[in-house]
Design an enzyme around this catalytic site. Sequence first.
Site, short mmCIF file in Angstrom:
data_model
loop_
_atom_site.label_atom_id
_atom_site.label_comp_id
_atom_site.label_asym_id
_atom_site.label_seq_id
_atom_site.Cartn_x
_atom_site.Cartn_y
_atom_site.Cartn_z
N LYS A 174 5.32 -17.73 32.23
CA LYS A 174 6.78 -17.74 32.21
C LYS A 174 7.27 -19.19 32.32
O LYS A 174 7.29 -19.77 33.40
CB LYS A 174 7.35 -16.90 33.37
CG LYS A 174 8.86 -16.80 33.32
CD LYS A 174 9.41 -15.98 34.47
CE LYS A 174 10.92 -15.97 34.46
NZ LYS A 174 11.51 -17.32 34.65
N GLY A 227 7.88 -26.22 40.70
CA GLY A 227 9.33 -26.30 40.55
C GLY A 227 10.00 -26.66 41.86
O GLY A 227 9.40 -27.29 42.74
N GLU A 247 3.57 -25.99 43.83
CA GLU A 247 3.74 -27.44 43.70
C GLU A 247 5.24 -27.68 43.70
O GLU A 247 5.92 -27.30 42.74
CB GLU A 247 3.15 -27.94 42.37
CG GLU A 247 1.66 -27.84 42.24
CD GLU A 247 0.92 -28.73 43.22
OE1 GLU A 247 1.53 -29.66 43.77
OE2 GLU A 247 -0.27 -28.46 43.43
N CYS A 281 8.12 -34.96 39.50
CA CYS A 281 7.96 -34.79 40.95
C CYS A 281 7.21 -35.98 41.51
O CYS A 281 7.13 -36.14 42.72
CB CYS A 281 7.31 -33.46 41.29
SG CYS A 281 5.77 -33.22 40.50
N GLU A 378 15.57 -34.87 46.99
CA GLU A 378 15.06 -35.10 45.63
C GLU A 378 16.24 -35.09 44.65
O GLU A 378 16.96 -34.10 44.55
CB GLU A 378 14.05 -34.00 45.27
CG GLU A 378 13.37 -34.29 43.95
CD GLU A 378 12.23 -33.33 43.66
OE1 GLU A 378 12.38 -32.12 43.90
OE2 GLU A 378 11.18 -33.80 43.16
C1 UN1 Z 1 5.20 -33.63 37.69
O1 UN1 Z 1 6.02 -34.52 37.73
O2 UN1 Z 1 5.55 -32.46 37.96
O3 UN1 Z 1 1.30 -38.19 37.37
C2 UN1 Z 1 3.79 -33.83 37.30
C3 UN1 Z 1 2.20 -37.82 36.63
C4 UN1 Z 1 1.95 -36.72 35.64
C5 UN1 Z 1 2.15 -35.38 36.25
C6 UN1 Z 1 3.49 -35.22 36.90
N1 UN1 Z 1 0.62 -36.87 35.08
O4 UN1 Z 1 3.33 -38.28 36.72
#
Ligand code: UN1
Length: 492
Positions: A174, A227, A247, A281, A378
């Site tokens: 999804k 998310g 995550e 993230c 964030e």
């Molecule tokens: C994310 O931002 O959810 O190291 C993952 C990184 C990427 C993965 C980011 N390879 O910024």
Amino acid sequence: MVEYKLFINGKWVKASSGKTFHRVNPANPKEILGTFQAAGKEDINAAVDAAADAFPKWSSFPAPRRGEILLKIAHLLRENKESLARAMTEEMGKVLVEARGDVQEAIDVAEYMAGEGRRLFGYTTPSELPNKFCMTVRRPIGVIACITPWNFPMAIPAWKIMAALISGNTVIYKPSSDTPRCAVKLVEIMDKAGVPKGVINLVIGQGVEVGDHLVTHKTIRGISFTGHRDTGKHIIGIAGLKRVSLELGSKNALVIMPDADLDLAVDGILWGAFGTTGQRCTAASRVIVHKSLKKKLEKLLLERTKKLKLGSGLSPKTDIGPLINEAAQKKVHSYTEIGLKEGAKLLCGGRKPSLPGYFYEPTIFTDATPHMRIMQEEIFGPTTSIVAVEDINEAIEITNNVDYGLVSSIYTQNIANAFKAIEKCETGITYVNASTIGAEVHLPFGGVKQSGNGHREGGIEGIYEFTETKTVYIDYSGKLQKAQIDITTIKQ
Ligand code: UN1
């Protein structure tokens, strides 16, 4: 207008409710990219039934053979890399070089996980009793829901789906309804590569109700979600005893010590804070600098940031693409107002430019203090804040002074500072003399504190996320042996 469908039990189908929605190009919202099906509960039920039916056969299919299909997926992704990357830039907004990187990450993880098909290691260990053999084996979990965000529309789904499939699970995928076309393209490739029917199912839905139905469905045994923290908390609250891996958000800090190579650090800040328009993230949303370098850093950053060009990610001149949608643009701007109200000083940016898409100027606050909301929450946009510190201890204290703990980064030539950061920063990842972004697929990825719930994706630990450990005892003594009891009677 192209109409894209759901993928259930090996067939492209419309949503049973007949409901559809549109996705636009965030760099030019007048451009509609397609019509997409809005899946409802019936579609989810059909997808879950198909995945459950496919599970016995797929999980018994030898893992190295499953790996061959993953290699085929990698091969097809590579063959179509350029067109996939362009389609991604149109739908998600990130600049083309980064979109290529996103597809490359999906290729890398498909190849890596294909190889895991020849490992899926358990271990053997001696028994406390004679003529008894002990080992562990990895078993699939069952039907897994992979719920993925829009910021890495190929890489993040691939991290989850490739690991889930090589481990023998079947999947309900999804994706975010902001990047449905990338999801369709990824599943088209998986179908072409020979993933059997029912093993991968795509449901694209909008709204909490659809997501909740999937998460609480009794046949779903595992959920892998990337998310927002609040959604993660909600999922874990309703998922009961299912395996849940999360995550979530972050508030990553990039630390600069007096002995740092400052130009290198400036490169790292620009890439970490403004790459993917800050929508990672792993974004560098806090800069913690030694007071002796603050003025110089501000000057260098200002010079370099002013030169960054906003625009469509398809243009090679563009440095920063749009945000994902209007709500994101509003949210990012609200944090500019919050930062100003809190007393931080705007070094540059802080405005929506007069462009048609959901753009936002790269924004740098300075003279921030650790408790300001712009230093705690964030933002998920091209905004970063600078705070000055006295020494490494204060830098680490501020790094840790947030709810999250995904990434930390330190720029220093002093080995003691580097090791102090590695030891003391409460994050799942620490970079030394490198920016906060740049995770590689064969290493574990994940955070501590409120950045997740202890799982890691990528590498061998990505396999742990999607497998159960089974412990096996084989007694070939031919008699009843009692652990903890017979041990005293063993003769030397
Ligand atoms: C994310 O931002 O959810 O190291 C993952 C990184 C990427 C993965 C980011 N390879 O910024």
